[in-house]
Design an enzyme around this catalytic site. Structure first.
Site, PDB file in Angstrom:
ATOM      1  N   THR A   1    -132.751  31.368  40.969  1.00 20.62           N
ATOM      2  CA  THR A   1    -131.640  31.474  41.922  1.00 20.62           C
ATOM      3  C   THR A   1    -131.079  30.070  42.160  1.00 20.62           C
ATOM      4  O   THR A   1    -130.233  29.603  41.417  1.00 20.62           O
ATOM      5  CB  THR A   1    -132.087  32.150  43.233  1.00 20.62           C
ATOM      6  OG1 THR A   1    -133.289  31.522  43.698  1.00 20.62           O
ATOM      7  CG2 THR A   1    -132.334  33.637  43.017  1.00 20.62           C
TER       8      THR A   1
ATOM      9  N   LYS B   1    -140.249  31.254  40.040  1.00 16.38           N
ATOM     10  CA  LYS B   1    -138.970  30.761  40.523  1.00 16.38           C
ATOM     11  C   LYS B   1    -139.111  30.424  41.995  1.00 16.38           C
ATOM     12  O   LYS B   1    -139.981  30.952  42.703  1.00 16.38           O
ATOM     13  CB  LYS B   1    -137.843  31.782  40.316  1.00 16.38           C
ATOM     14  CG  LYS B   1    -138.014  33.124  40.997  1.00 16.38           C
ATOM     15  CD  LYS B   1    -137.664  33.183  42.461  1.00 16.38           C
ATOM     16  CE  LYS B   1    -136.255  32.669  42.705  1.00 16.38           C
ATOM     17  NZ  LYS B   1    -136.013  32.591  44.215  1.00 16.38           N
TER      18      LYS B   1
ATOM     19  N   THR C   1    -145.858  32.586  47.169  1.00  9.13           N
ATOM     20  CA  THR C   1    -144.581  32.046  47.588  1.00  9.13           C
ATOM     21  C   THR C   1    -143.660  32.300  46.425  1.00  9.13           C
ATOM     22  O   THR C   1    -143.991  31.914  45.336  1.00  9.13           O
ATOM     23  CB  THR C   1    -144.652  30.541  47.868  1.00  9.13           C
ATOM     24  OG1 THR C   1    -145.691  30.303  48.799  1.00  9.13           O
ATOM     25  CG2 THR C   1    -143.368  30.034  48.440  1.00  9.13           C
TER      26      THR C   1
ATOM     27  N   GLU D   1    -135.068  22.482  47.172  1.00  4.15           N
ATOM     28  CA  GLU D   1    -133.622  22.344  47.328  1.00  4.15           C
ATOM     29  C   GLU D   1    -133.257  20.978  47.928  1.00  4.15           C
ATOM     30  O   GLU D   1    -133.673  20.635  49.034  1.00  4.15           O
ATOM     31  CB  GLU D   1    -133.086  23.465  48.219  1.00  4.15           C
ATOM     32  CG  GLU D   1    -133.140  24.825  47.542  1.00  4.15           C
ATOM     33  CD  GLU D   1    -132.826  25.978  48.464  1.00  4.15           C
ATOM     34  OE1 GLU D   1    -132.565  27.070  47.940  1.00  4.15           O
ATOM     35  OE2 GLU D   1    -132.857  25.792  49.693  1.00  4.15           O
TER      36      GLU D   1
ATOM     37  N   ASN E   1    -128.117  25.290  52.182  1.00  8.59           N
ATOM     38  CA  ASN E   1    -128.472  26.436  53.007  1.00  8.59           C
ATOM     39  C   ASN E   1    -127.437  26.758  54.074  1.00  8.59           C
ATOM     40  O   ASN E   1    -127.365  27.892  54.553  1.00  8.59           O
ATOM     41  CB  ASN E   1    -129.849  26.212  53.625  1.00  8.59           C
ATOM     42  CG  ASN E   1    -130.943  26.384  52.586  1.00  8.59           C
ATOM     43  OD1 ASN E   1    -131.306  27.485  52.228  1.00  8.59           O
ATOM     44  ND2 ASN E   1    -131.444  25.266  52.064  1.00  8.59           N
TER      45      ASN E   1
ATOM     46  N   THR F   1    -122.031  32.267  52.156  1.00  8.44           N
ATOM     47  CA  THR F   1    -120.617  32.341  51.844  1.00  8.44           C
ATOM     48  C   THR F   1    -120.270  31.704  50.508  1.00  8.44           C
ATOM     49  O   THR F   1    -119.150  31.868  50.035  1.00  8.44           O
ATOM     50  CB  THR F   1    -119.795  31.645  52.946  1.00  8.44           C
ATOM     51  OG1 THR F   1    -120.285  30.308  53.125  1.00  8.44           O
ATOM     52  CG2 THR F   1    -119.931  32.397  54.257  1.00  8.44           C
TER      53      THR F   1
END
Length: 406
Positions: A156, A182, A193, A279, A401, A406
């Protein structure tokens, strides 16, 4: 135990008896495959662990029931939609997925574990998935390349493919273990996790495999944290084909000890890959807690540091503000005694006996400046130890995040 494994090429298709495939069916907006299949050619053993989040996605609810039947030999995975918080419709979509997969592969619905990853709270466009399954089934292949496509399709916000394979010497023959995972955000200890798929050609009974997997997960996936936010979809599946040219792994045997060591190492490598790809992160942080009264206390101290936004911000900037690390340990361990506690950043002593050590700030800053950072905390209270892995907290994490929905 002396190391009994070596890394080899590949991922989930490295062991004998596994085929994988991936196609694009349009579930996620980003380019690339978003539907993946993994199939074991035999009715071997299967074991899995799942999220402990009370808000569990529809695929998790289905798969929890299915794994107990002892017939799982394949997995259907989609990326781009978590099928979580989708009520009765979400569960019907999972049932339809398993039924369609069974139809195109000549198996039964209970042979499938179903997993999803992506945005929460949106209904799965199941028609796209059902249309993609026959194409995916037609592409099933045992090659390393097929395993690579599987690993890519489940990504992702990941920026790198996460897969590994190990060959394990059991003493009388060898077995291969492979895995793909992933995850880069919504990562916290608490079961597994993220989504992880492990394979092996070892011959092993299901109860033993389940026990070894639980122990491996506890020491690896349950010791990582990116943002201390447990997912609704966490799943670790392990399939065993039994096709290796080696005797069966028996409970209590030396072979079982070696297999468990390799399985734990496989999980550790994959779990650390998740944290390293956190991230927006630029540092992988290993927190070693030693001298603890119990292993649970060591884990609690490690997690307190790993989950603290203040600690993570200091790690991001490379700021040797070590007081944050020590204070986190203080609220995590009631028995902590400052007079016995030592903190090392890398190999540099930063704190001891309740006071700053003599190391210059420049040496501490240098120890925090690299891509990988080691924090070692010695509590001086016992012989228990644990390692927790985390990453820094960056502006990029906030941006990713803040705009994810959106």
């Amino acid at each position: 135990m002396k190391q009994c494994w070596e890394q080899v090429a590949g991922g989930v298709t490295a062991p004998r008896g596994f085929r994988a495939a991936a196609v694009r069916c349009g579930i996620r907006q980003a380019e690339g495959d978003d539907l993946a299949l993994l199939v074991c050619d035999t009715q071997g053993a299967a074991a899995a662990t799942f999220t402990t989040n009370r808000v569990a996605a529809a695929p998790v609810r289905w798969s929890r029931r299915t794994i107990r039947r002892g017939k799982v030999r394949a997995a259907v995975v989609n990326a781009g939609n978590a099928n979580a918080c989708t009520g009765a419709r979400g569960l019907r979509d999972v049932e339809a997925t398993a039924a369609r997969a069974a139809e195109v592969l000549g198996l039964r619905p209970e042979n499938f574990l179903v997993a999803s990853t992506g945005i929460i709270g949106r209904y799965l466009p199941v028609e796209k998935l059902l249309e993609g399954l026959p194409r995916a089934a037609s592409l099933l292949d045992p090659s390393i390349e097929a395993g690579d496509r599987f690993a890519r399709a489940i990504m992702t916000t990941d920026t790198v493919v996460k897969q590994v394979a190990l060959r394990c010497d059991l003493g009388r023959g060898s077995v291969t273990l492979g895995g793909a995972t992933k995850g880069a955000g919504m990562i916290a200890p608490g079961m597994a996790t993220t989504l992880s798929f492990l394979t092996t050609d070892a011959a092993i009974e299901r109860p033993l495999l389940a026990r070894l997997l639980r122990r491996a997960v506890a020491q690896t996936y349950n010791r990582i944290s990116i943002d201390n936010h447990m997912s609704t979809n966490d799943t670790v599946l392990c399939l065993a084909s039994g096709l290796a040219d080696a005797p069966a792994v028996r409970d209590g045997s030396k072979a079982a000890e070696r297999f468990e060591a390799a399985l734990t190492e496989l999980c550790r490598i994959l779990a650390v890959k998740i944290v390293a790809d956190g991230e927006g992160a630029k540092r992988l942080v290993r927190i070693e807690v030693v001298g603890a009264p119990t292993e649970a206390a060591a884990v609690a101290v490690g997690r307190a540091i790993a989950d603290s936004p203040l600690c993570k911000c200091a790690l991001h900037s490379g700021d040797p503000n070590w007081g944050r690390f020590v204070s986190a340990a203080g609220y995590a361990c009631r028995r902590l005694d400052e007079a016995r506690t030592k903190l090392y950043i890398g190999e540099v002593l930063a704190y001891a006996a309740g006071a700053p050590a003599d190391a210059p700030i420049s040496r501490l800053a240098e120890a925090m400046a690299g891509r990988e950072v080691l924090l070692r905390l010695d509590l001086g209270l016992g012989k228990a130890a644990a390692t927790v892995w985390t990453c820094d907290l960056s502006k990029e994490y906030v941006a990713i995040n803040a705009d994810y929905h959106t």
